[in-house]
Scaffold this active site. Structure first.
Site, mmCIF file in Angstrom:
data_model
loop_
_atom_site.group_PDB
_atom_site.id
_atom_site.type_symbol
_atom_site.label_atom_id
_atom_site.label_comp_id
_atom_site.label_asym_id
_atom_site.label_seq_id
_atom_site.Cartn_x
_atom_site.Cartn_y
_atom_site.Cartn_z
ATOM 1 N N THR A 223 6.136 1.132 13.387
ATOM 2 C CA THR A 223 4.672 1.160 13.595
ATOM 3 C C THR A 223 4.410 2.077 14.945
ATOM 4 O O THR A 223 5.242 1.974 15.734
ATOM 5 C CB THR A 223 4.038 -0.229 13.539
ATOM 6 O OG1 THR A 223 2.842 0.032 14.190
ATOM 7 C CG2 THR A 223 4.663 -0.958 14.758
ATOM 8 N N PHE B 192 0.875 -1.190 -0.060
ATOM 9 C CA PHE B 192 0.013 0.021 0.124
ATOM 10 C C PHE B 192 0.751 1.142 0.019
ATOM 11 O O PHE B 192 0.587 2.015 -0.971
ATOM 12 C CB PHE B 192 -0.871 -0.058 1.137
ATOM 13 C CG PHE B 192 -1.643 1.113 1.439
ATOM 14 C CD1 PHE B 192 -2.377 1.887 0.697
ATOM 15 C CD2 PHE B 192 -1.571 1.713 2.839
ATOM 16 C CE1 PHE B 192 -2.976 3.376 1.027
ATOM 17 C CE2 PHE B 192 -2.158 2.670 3.234
ATOM 18 C CZ PHE B 192 -2.927 3.542 2.348
ATOM 19 N N TYR C 54 3.958 -8.537 16.806
ATOM 20 C CA TYR C 54 4.220 -7.549 15.704
ATOM 21 C C TYR C 54 5.053 -6.292 16.549
ATOM 22 O O TYR C 54 6.136 -5.904 16.073
ATOM 23 C CB TYR C 54 3.025 -7.103 14.952
ATOM 24 C CG TYR C 54 3.010 -5.978 14.215
ATOM 25 C CD1 TYR C 54 3.653 -6.093 12.950
ATOM 26 C CD2 TYR C 54 2.555 -4.799 14.563
ATOM 27 C CE1 TYR C 54 3.703 -5.173 12.112
ATOM 28 C CE2 TYR C 54 2.505 -3.605 13.694
ATOM 29 C CZ TYR C 54 2.857 -3.706 12.378
ATOM 30 O OH TYR C 54 3.138 -2.837 11.449
ATOM 31 N N TYR D 130 -10.961 -12.249 16.432
ATOM 32 C CA TYR D 130 -9.550 -12.327 16.425
ATOM 33 C C TYR D 130 -9.009 -13.486 16.943
ATOM 34 O O TYR D 130 -7.806 -14.016 16.702
ATOM 35 C CB TYR D 130 -8.576 -11.147 16.971
ATOM 36 C CG TYR D 130 -8.827 -9.866 16.229
ATOM 37 C CD1 TYR D 130 -8.280 -9.899 14.968
ATOM 38 C CD2 TYR D 130 -9.352 -8.832 16.909
ATOM 39 C CE1 TYR D 130 -8.409 -8.453 14.159
ATOM 40 C CE2 TYR D 130 -9.615 -7.618 16.063
ATOM 41 C CZ TYR D 130 -8.844 -7.579 14.737
ATOM 42 O OH TYR D 130 -8.994 -6.317 14.254
HETATM 43 P P1 NAD Z 1 1.669 -3.931 3.167
HETATM 44 O O1 NAD Z 1 1.366 -5.317 3.646
HETATM 45 O O2 NAD Z 1 0.596 -3.194 1.911
HETATM 46 O O3 NAD Z 1 3.054 -3.771 2.124
HETATM 47 C C1 NAD Z 1 4.100 -4.388 2.723
HETATM 48 C C2 NAD Z 1 4.813 -5.116 1.440
HETATM 49 O O4 NAD Z 1 5.919 -5.946 1.928
HETATM 50 C C3 NAD Z 1 3.804 -6.222 0.814
HETATM 51 O O5 NAD Z 1 3.690 -5.883 -0.643
HETATM 52 C C4 NAD Z 1 4.662 -7.748 0.903
HETATM 53 O O6 NAD Z 1 4.428 -8.532 -0.265
HETATM 54 C C5 NAD Z 1 6.203 -7.093 1.008
HETATM 55 N N1 NAD Z 1 6.891 -7.915 1.656
HETATM 56 C C6 NAD Z 1 6.526 -8.918 2.850
HETATM 57 N N2 NAD Z 1 7.928 -9.396 3.103
HETATM 58 C C7 NAD Z 1 8.788 -9.109 2.058
HETATM 59 C C8 NAD Z 1 10.115 -9.654 2.035
HETATM 60 N N3 NAD Z 1 10.719 -10.507 2.742
HETATM 61 N N4 NAD Z 1 10.569 -9.124 0.988
HETATM 62 C C9 NAD Z 1 10.116 -8.179 0.018
HETATM 63 N N5 NAD Z 1 8.880 -8.002 0.087
HETATM 64 C C10 NAD Z 1 8.357 -8.446 1.281
HETATM 65 O O7 NAD Z 1 2.014 -2.702 4.164
HETATM 66 P P2 NAD Z 1 1.998 -1.178 3.906
HETATM 67 O O8 NAD Z 1 0.916 -0.726 4.632
HETATM 68 O O9 NAD Z 1 2.428 -0.671 2.825
HETATM 69 O O10 NAD Z 1 3.222 -0.971 5.215
HETATM 70 C C11 NAD Z 1 4.440 -0.618 4.976
HETATM 71 C C12 NAD Z 1 5.347 -0.523 6.163
HETATM 72 O O11 NAD Z 1 4.807 0.372 7.031
HETATM 73 C C13 NAD Z 1 5.380 -2.065 7.233
HETATM 74 O O12 NAD Z 1 6.334 -1.944 7.553
HETATM 75 C C14 NAD Z 1 4.142 -1.679 8.051
HETATM 76 O O13 NAD Z 1 4.601 -2.507 9.129
HETATM 77 C C15 NAD Z 1 4.345 -0.267 8.393
HETATM 78 N N6 NAD Z 1 2.940 0.230 8.959
HETATM 79 C C16 NAD Z 1 2.134 0.663 7.928
HETATM 80 C C17 NAD Z 1 0.822 1.116 8.610
HETATM 81 C C18 NAD Z 1 -0.402 1.536 7.848
HETATM 82 O O14 NAD Z 1 -1.100 2.111 8.114
HETATM 83 N N7 NAD Z 1 -0.426 1.393 6.407
HETATM 84 C C19 NAD Z 1 0.421 1.229 10.114
HETATM 85 C C20 NAD Z 1 1.556 0.828 10.689
HETATM 86 C C21 NAD Z 1 2.803 0.282 10.324
HETATM 87 N N1 UDP Z 2 -11.894 -3.173 14.201
HETATM 88 C C1 UDP Z 2 -13.287 -3.215 14.035
HETATM 89 N N2 UDP Z 2 -13.605 -3.881 12.891
HETATM 90 C C2 UDP Z 2 -13.133 -4.785 12.135
HETATM 91 C C3 UDP Z 2 -11.721 -4.510 12.144
HETATM 92 C C4 UDP Z 2 -10.908 -3.887 13.398
HETATM 93 O O1 UDP Z 2 -13.753 -2.673 14.977
HETATM 94 O O2 UDP Z 2 -13.824 -5.044 11.123
HETATM 95 C C5 UDP Z 2 -11.092 -2.473 15.278
HETATM 96 C C6 UDP Z 2 -9.817 -3.185 15.904
HETATM 97 O O3 UDP Z 2 -10.291 -4.012 17.063
HETATM 98 C C7 UDP Z 2 -9.147 -2.029 16.602
HETATM 99 C C8 UDP Z 2 -9.256 -1.002 15.297
HETATM 100 O O4 UDP Z 2 -10.438 -1.396 14.580
HETATM 101 O O5 UDP Z 2 -9.727 -1.600 17.592
HETATM 102 C C9 UDP Z 2 -8.156 -0.823 14.367
HETATM 103 O O6 UDP Z 2 -7.948 -2.153 13.950
HETATM 104 P P1 UDP Z 2 -6.983 -2.217 12.777
HETATM 105 O O7 UDP Z 2 -7.062 -3.714 12.226
HETATM 106 O O8 UDP Z 2 -7.164 -1.344 11.391
HETATM 107 O O9 UDP Z 2 -5.511 -1.986 13.075
HETATM 108 P P2 UDP Z 2 -4.654 -1.473 14.441
HETATM 109 O O10 UDP Z 2 -4.880 -0.111 14.360
HETATM 110 O O11 UDP Z 2 -5.178 -1.989 15.719
HETATM 111 O O12 UDP Z 2 -3.083 -1.851 14.168
#
Ligand code: NAD
Ligand code: UDP
Length: 362
Positions: free
Chosen positions: A119, A11, A163, A308
């Site tokens: 994160t 994403f 995580y 969950y």
């Molecule tokens: P995402 O799951 O959409 O993207 C992660 C990508 O990493 C996937 O396309 C997956 O195929 C790839 N991947 C996993 N293991 C791999 C490997 N060994 N080699 C190469 N590619 C690999 O997640 P995202 O939302 O784009 O998040 C990216 C980063 O941001 C992650 O570290 C995630 O923990 C962190 N993050 C995102 C959010 C959010 O709100 N989107 C929130 C907290 C943390």
């Molecule tokens: N949650 C919810 N309904 C759903 C999925 C998640 O109420 O269908 C809640 C979940 O329990 C948490 C919040 O939404 O309190 C955010 O969850 P998410 O999975 O987006 O990620 P988090 O912010 O916890 O990493």
């Protein structure tokens, strides 16, 4: 400028790669096995895709050559779906710590600046969920400050924290390499980024339990109730993916000020409970489609354990301090919850709205 991006097909990766390829002189070398979110970019002459996971000795050997040739390393590779943390804890720990370890080591060895995505979950729960304000009255009962706030996780049996702790240990490894070997880094802690191409819509694009907005949008499109875990009382601060990418670009552009810090990237103005988020999603559907029927879309309360499984524990609230981030990056998140929901719902409505329309008309 040559930017190496493990996890380029996810994403955040898809939005970052799109933004950077729009600039002259930027080449992206991306590593990911999953490429559907960047399918519109695959023919770009300045995108070099290694369509494989970064895992195991042969991959790391090839990856080392890419590290040697890059100017920046932006690590987005992870498993980051909350429903997997307690159901697939080993996979979660391996993907978020063990697989990340060599990336950090190589960045340090080749002296390349590393922007690592961690994160907001590294903070765990708020202190306020354990300690009464009569006993402890400091601001960090609620407020998460990237370089000051303690990190509070539940017991080991609550595997939700696999995580967060794997991510936290990788942050500590990065900091240790910085102190002992001079690695330049920026660690970014995202606070619930939302936008087009997030996760997958369950029942439409895949099966499982992605993050909350994908769950809600899929439920509305398929005429199912939006599920509110434990009544939807948990709160989150929601951030537009575009504001998030602005921050990442600022880290790269302002390297003199930005490097060697930890960053909360989020929008404190967009704090909502999950119940309020469901209401905001109903309103966004009604605005985007012009169809008032969405204002009555039902919700259903579900128990966290039933939803969950064992070992889940929720973060109660995530409210962040971004004053240091604003100063260092000359960055401020601008998009309101309403704006970012209209954009995201609009994107999915354009893709899948026909199904909902057909269902509504019988
Ligand atoms: P995402 O799951 O959409 O993207 C992660 C990508 O990493 C996937 O396309 C997956 O195929 C790839 N991947 C996993 N293991 C791999 C490997 N060994 N080699 C190469 N590619 C690999 O997640 P995202 O939302 O784009 O998040 C990216 C980063 O941001 C992650 O570290 C995630 O923990 C962190 N993050 C995102 C959010 C959010 O709100 N989107 C929130 C907290 C943390
Ligand atoms: N949650 C919810 N309904 C759903 C999925 C998640 O109420 O269908 C809640 C979940 O329990 C948490 C919040 O939404 O309190 C955010 O969850 P998410 O999975 O987006 O990620 P988090 O912010 O916890 O990493």
């Amino acid at each position: 400028m040559n930017i190496l991006v493990p996890g380029c097909g996810g994403f955040i990766g898809s939005h970052f790669v799109e933004r950077m390829l729009a600039r002259d002189g930027v080449t992206i070398v991306g590593w990911d096995a999953e490429t559907s979110k960047i399918s519109h970019l695959l023919d770009h002459p300045r995108l070099v895709l290694r369509q494989r996971l970064l895992k195991g000795p042969s991959a790391y050997e090839a990856f080392a050559a890419d590290v040697e040739n890059c100017d920046w390393l932006v690590n987005l590779a992870a498993i980051c779906n909350p429903s997997q943390y307690n159901t697939e804890p080993l996979r979660t720990i391996y993907a978020n710590f063990i697989d990340g370890y060599p990336i950090v080591e190589l960045a340090s060895q080749y002296k390349k600046p590393l922007i690592h995505y961690s994160t907001s979950e590294v903070y765990g729960r708020t202190l306020a969920s354990y300690v009464s304000s009569e006993v402890y009255a400091a601001e960090d009962l609620y407020l998460m400050d990237a370089e000051r706030t303690p990190m509070v996780m539940g017991p080991i049996q609550n595997q939700r924290w696999t995580y967060a702790t794997a991510k936290q240990l990788l942050e500590r490894l990065i900091y240790a390499y910085h102190k002992e070997s001079g690695l330049d880094f920026a660690v970014i802690r995202p606070f619930n980024f939302f936008g087009p191409r997030m996760d997958y819509l369950p029942g439409i694009e895949g099966e499982g339990k992605p993050r909350v907005l994908a769950m809600f949008i899929a439920a509305v499109l398929q005429g199912r109730p939006m599920l509110l875990v434990d009544g939807g009382r948990a709160k989150r601060t929601i951030t537009s993916i575009h504001d998030a990418i602005d921050a990442l670009v600022a880290v790269i552009e302002r390297r003199e000020q930005s490097l060697n810090h930890f960053y909360n990237i989020g929008n404190p103005a967009n704090e909502v409970s999950m119940r309020e988020l469901a209401q905001a999603v109903r309103s966004a559907f009604a605005r985007v489609t012009g169809e008032p029927r969405f204002l009555d879309h039902p919700t259903l309360d579900v128990d966290a354990r039933a939803f969950y499984g064992d070992g889940y524990e929720d973060c109660d609230r995530r409210i962040l301090d971004i004053s240091a981030e604003q100063a260092r990056l000359a960055w401020t998140p601008k998009r309101s919850l309403e704006q970012l929901l209209d954009e995201t719902v609009g994107y999915y409505w354009q893709k899948y709205g026909e199904r909902s329309r057909l269902r509504a008309t019988g």
